[in-house]
Motif scaffolding. Structure first.
Motif, PDB file in Angstrom:
ATOM      1  N   GLY A  59       5.966   2.353  -3.760  1.00 30.45           N
ATOM      2  CA  GLY A  59       5.394   1.582  -4.847  1.00 30.45           C
ATOM      3  C   GLY A  59       6.309   1.610  -6.052  1.00 30.45           C
ATOM      4  N   PHE A  61       7.950   0.243  -8.370  1.00 33.86           N
ATOM      5  CA  PHE A  61       8.281  -0.967  -9.152  1.00 33.86           C
ATOM      6  C   PHE A  61       9.327  -0.615 -10.203  1.00 33.86           C
ATOM      7  CE2 PHE A  61       7.425  -3.987 -12.607  1.00 33.86           C
ATOM      8  CZ  PHE A  61       7.630  -5.151 -11.895  1.00 33.86           C
ATOM      9  N   CYS A  91      -3.300  -1.771 -13.789  1.00 36.72           N
ATOM     10  CA  CYS A  91      -2.969  -1.681 -12.359  1.00 36.72           C
ATOM     11  C   CYS A  91      -3.368  -2.955 -11.625  1.00 36.72           C
ATOM     12  CB  CYS A  91      -3.664  -0.470 -11.737  1.00 36.72           C
ATOM     13  SG  CYS A  91      -3.055   1.129 -12.322  1.00 36.72           S
ATOM     14  N   LEU A  95      -0.973  -5.818  -9.744  1.00 37.63           N
ATOM     15  CA  LEU A  95      -1.184  -6.268  -8.370  1.00 37.63           C
ATOM     16  C   LEU A  95      -1.404  -7.774  -8.309  1.00 37.63           C
ATOM     17  CD1 LEU A  95      -3.461  -3.429  -6.927  1.00 37.63           C
ATOM     18  CD2 LEU A  95      -1.084  -3.901  -6.338  1.00 37.63           C
ATOM     19  N   PHE A  98       1.747  -9.639  -8.355  1.00 36.58           N
ATOM     20  CA  PHE A  98       2.434  -9.615  -7.072  1.00 36.58           C
ATOM     21  C   PHE A  98       1.817 -10.613  -6.093  1.00 36.58           C
ATOM     22  CE2 PHE A  98       4.437  -5.703  -8.437  1.00 36.58           C
ATOM     23  CZ  PHE A  98       5.644  -5.732  -7.759  1.00 36.58           C
ATOM     24  N   TRP A 104       8.850  -8.815  -4.280  1.00 34.97           N
ATOM     25  CA  TRP A 104       9.286  -7.432  -4.455  1.00 34.97           C
ATOM     26  C   TRP A 104      10.598  -7.377  -5.227  1.00 34.97           C
ATOM     27  CZ3 TRP A 104       8.207  -3.962   0.342  1.00 34.97           C
ATOM     28  CH2 TRP A 104       8.260  -2.608  -0.029  1.00 34.97           C
ATOM     29  N   ASN A 143       2.395   2.603 -11.189  1.00 32.99           N
ATOM     30  CA  ASN A 143       3.077   2.341  -9.919  1.00 32.99           C
ATOM     31  C   ASN A 143       2.269   2.798  -8.716  1.00 32.99           C
ATOM     32  OD1 ASN A 143       5.398   1.081 -10.813  1.00 32.99           O
ATOM     33  ND2 ASN A 143       6.576   2.975 -10.982  1.00 32.99           N
ATOM     34  N   ILE A 146       0.434   0.250  -6.670  1.00 33.60           N
ATOM     35  CA  ILE A 146       1.208  -0.501  -5.685  1.00 33.60           C
ATOM     36  C   ILE A 146       1.369   0.310  -4.416  1.00 33.60           C
ATOM     37  CG2 ILE A 146       3.383  -1.702  -5.273  1.00 33.60           C
ATOM     38  CD1 ILE A 146       3.725  -1.930  -8.270  1.00 33.60           C
ATOM     39  N   ARG A 150       0.119  -0.992  -0.721  1.00 41.10           N
ATOM     40  CA  ARG A 150       1.023  -1.147   0.420  1.00 41.10           C
ATOM     41  C   ARG A 150       0.691  -0.170   1.543  1.00 41.10           C
ATOM     42  NH1 ARG A 150       6.195  -1.757  -3.496  1.00 41.10           N
ATOM     43  NH2 ARG A 150       6.124  -4.013  -3.786  1.00 41.10           N
ATOM     44  N   HIS A 258       3.638 -11.036   1.599  1.00 45.19           N
ATOM     45  CA  HIS A 258       3.269  -9.620   1.469  1.00 45.19           C
ATOM     46  C   HIS A 258       2.686  -9.093   2.780  1.00 45.19           C
ATOM     47  CE1 HIS A 258       1.471  -5.983  -0.329  1.00 45.19           C
ATOM     48  NE2 HIS A 258       0.361  -6.326   0.308  1.00 45.19           N
TER      49      HIS A 258
END
Length: 438
Positions: A59, A61, A91, A95, A98, A104, A143, A146, A150, A258
């Protein structure tokens, strides 16, 4: 409890935010065109560690140099209540970006990434009346959202490994299973023209009229299941927030890419574990892959043969996701609104209107009666009656009414009725049970 330490990362200061003009200092188009355009520089794959002795989703980023001495990480419980709300919002905002406008951004300078996160923190401060300052600890905390997202995707892909036919048949000799999974990965990830019928992003359906198989571009059934569960049923999805959900009216190429790159990592994970190696979901390896999927979808949307069908397909996938989200939240809509009379005139009608009333097939709905107090009797089946719910695309009006009770009678779709093959009591206690919305 106090706020994060006041040691500011670099020279960054919190950006003032005007709620009346809720736009960051850089617009999405500007961000995509220069500062955060992914992969602006070449990455030497020879320096990338693809496999290691531990499995981890990245995660990162923003990359951080935390030093050799490990200190206690900042947690939400270390913050004041209103600060926790602000960080949770930040947060989810990260997201959502994204899912809508960022691929990414693995190879971007840390300064650019930090400036972007600082913009989000500035928005959170304005919305929640907080005074959070961008620090290394705060970046790590944001972070982590993320990483969770994932990691949840990879765990979900593991559940569908059998649908990708990655499990070797049980009749193989000692060395054959390894060869099978290795060759199966090659077939799934080969995006060439010759292999398009086995490529893991596509599906196929038999067309009776032409007596041919039809290729369903970017419409693999297993991938769609993963997509719906990950974005609409996950505990970590920002789409559970209605304000963020309103930002979407279709599946975006960012969302598709994604899930696609997560599926690729999941396939790698199964194969490499067969050889005794573990896979890490790291940007060095998978960020360029996500970009390739994103670019492929963007290219398809420009082609006359795909631009209309693919757009409709993505809208349909999003509408199905809304049904999954509503079912997960217990918010499935009723079949129709309940009519409640609002005038005295609507509470009465002449008694003669009941006499001889017939249905479309000629049968008498309400028998004639000489009694003034006669009341029409509604037919009631034995057992409990349950609410009806709808499946299908509610936005187009093409839906199916399903009765959630035993011996419910025929199911009607549009103007035709069909007798259910199996009339059992529905079990709605588990989710997802049978993936009924796919």
């Amino acid at each position: 409890m106090t706020t994060p330490s006041q040691a500011v990362l670099g020279n960054f200061q919190t950006i003032p935010y005007n709620p009346k003009n809720p736009r960051r200092c850089v617009t999405p188009s500007e961000r995509q065109s220069h500062r955060l355009q992914p992969y602006g520089r070449a990455c030497s794959m020879s320096e990338v560690t693809l496999y290691s002795d531990s499995s981890m989703a990245s995660g990162s980023f923003v990359s951080l140099d935390t030093g050799k001495k490990k200190a206690k990480k900042l947690a939400l419980n270390d913050l004041l209540p209103n600060e926790r709300s602000a960080v949770k919002w930040a947060c989810k905002r990260l997201l959502m970006d994204f899912l809508t406008m960022l691929v990414w951004p693995q190879n971007e300078p840390d300064e650019d990434k930090s400036a972007y996160v600082n913009e989000i923190v500035g928005e959170a401060n304005a919305l929640f009346g907080t005074n959070l300052v961008l620090t290394k600890d705060l970046i790590c905390l944001i972070n982590h959202a993320i990483t969770q997202f994932r990691s949840g995707l990879i765990d979900l892909v593991d559940q569908f490994a059998s649908e990708f036919m990655l499990e070797p048949p049980g009749t193989m000799s000692k060395d054959q299973p390894l060869a099978y999974v290795a060759n199966r990965r090659i077939a799934l990830l080969d995006s060439s023209e010759e292999n398009r019928w086995r490529y893991f992003l596509h599906g196929k359906v038999f067309n009776k009229d032409s007596n041919c198989d039809k290729l369903l571009v970017f419409r693999n059934e297993t991938l769609e299941k993963i997509h719906l569960l990950h974005f609409y049923a996950s505990a970590y999805t920002p789409l559970r927030d209605e304000k963020f959900l309103m930002e979407l009216n279709t599946t975006t190429p960012h969302m598709f890419s994604h899930v696609a790159v997560g599926a690729e990592c999941g396939i790698d994970k199964v194969v490499e574990e067969a050889f005794g190696r573990n896979v890490r979901f790291l940007g060095e390896r998978y960020a360029p892959q996500q970009l390739s999927y994103f670019n492929a979808v963007e290219h398809a949307l420009q082609l006359p043969i795909h631009k209309e069908t693919l757009l409709a397909q993505f809208i349909d996938l999003h509408n199905r996701g809304l049904q999954v989200l509503k079912a997960k939240s217990g918010l499935l809509p009723l079949e129709r609104l309940i009519y409640v009379p609002d005038t005295m005139e609507q509470l009465f009608r002449p008694h003669q209107a009941l006499a001889g009333a017939t249905s479309s097939d000629g049968s008498v709905l309400y028998p004639q009666s000489s009694s003034v107090s006669a009341v029409p009797q509604m037919p009631v089946q034995e057992g409990l009656l349950y609410l009806q719910y709808m499946t299908g695309d509610l936005s187009t009006g093409s839906s199916m009414v399903v009765r959630s009770q035993a011996n419910a009678g025929p199911v009607c779709h549009d103007t035709e009725c069909y007798e259910p093959e199996n009339q059992g009591t529905a079990d709605n206690t588990l989710w997802p049970a049978g993936y009924s919305f796919f």
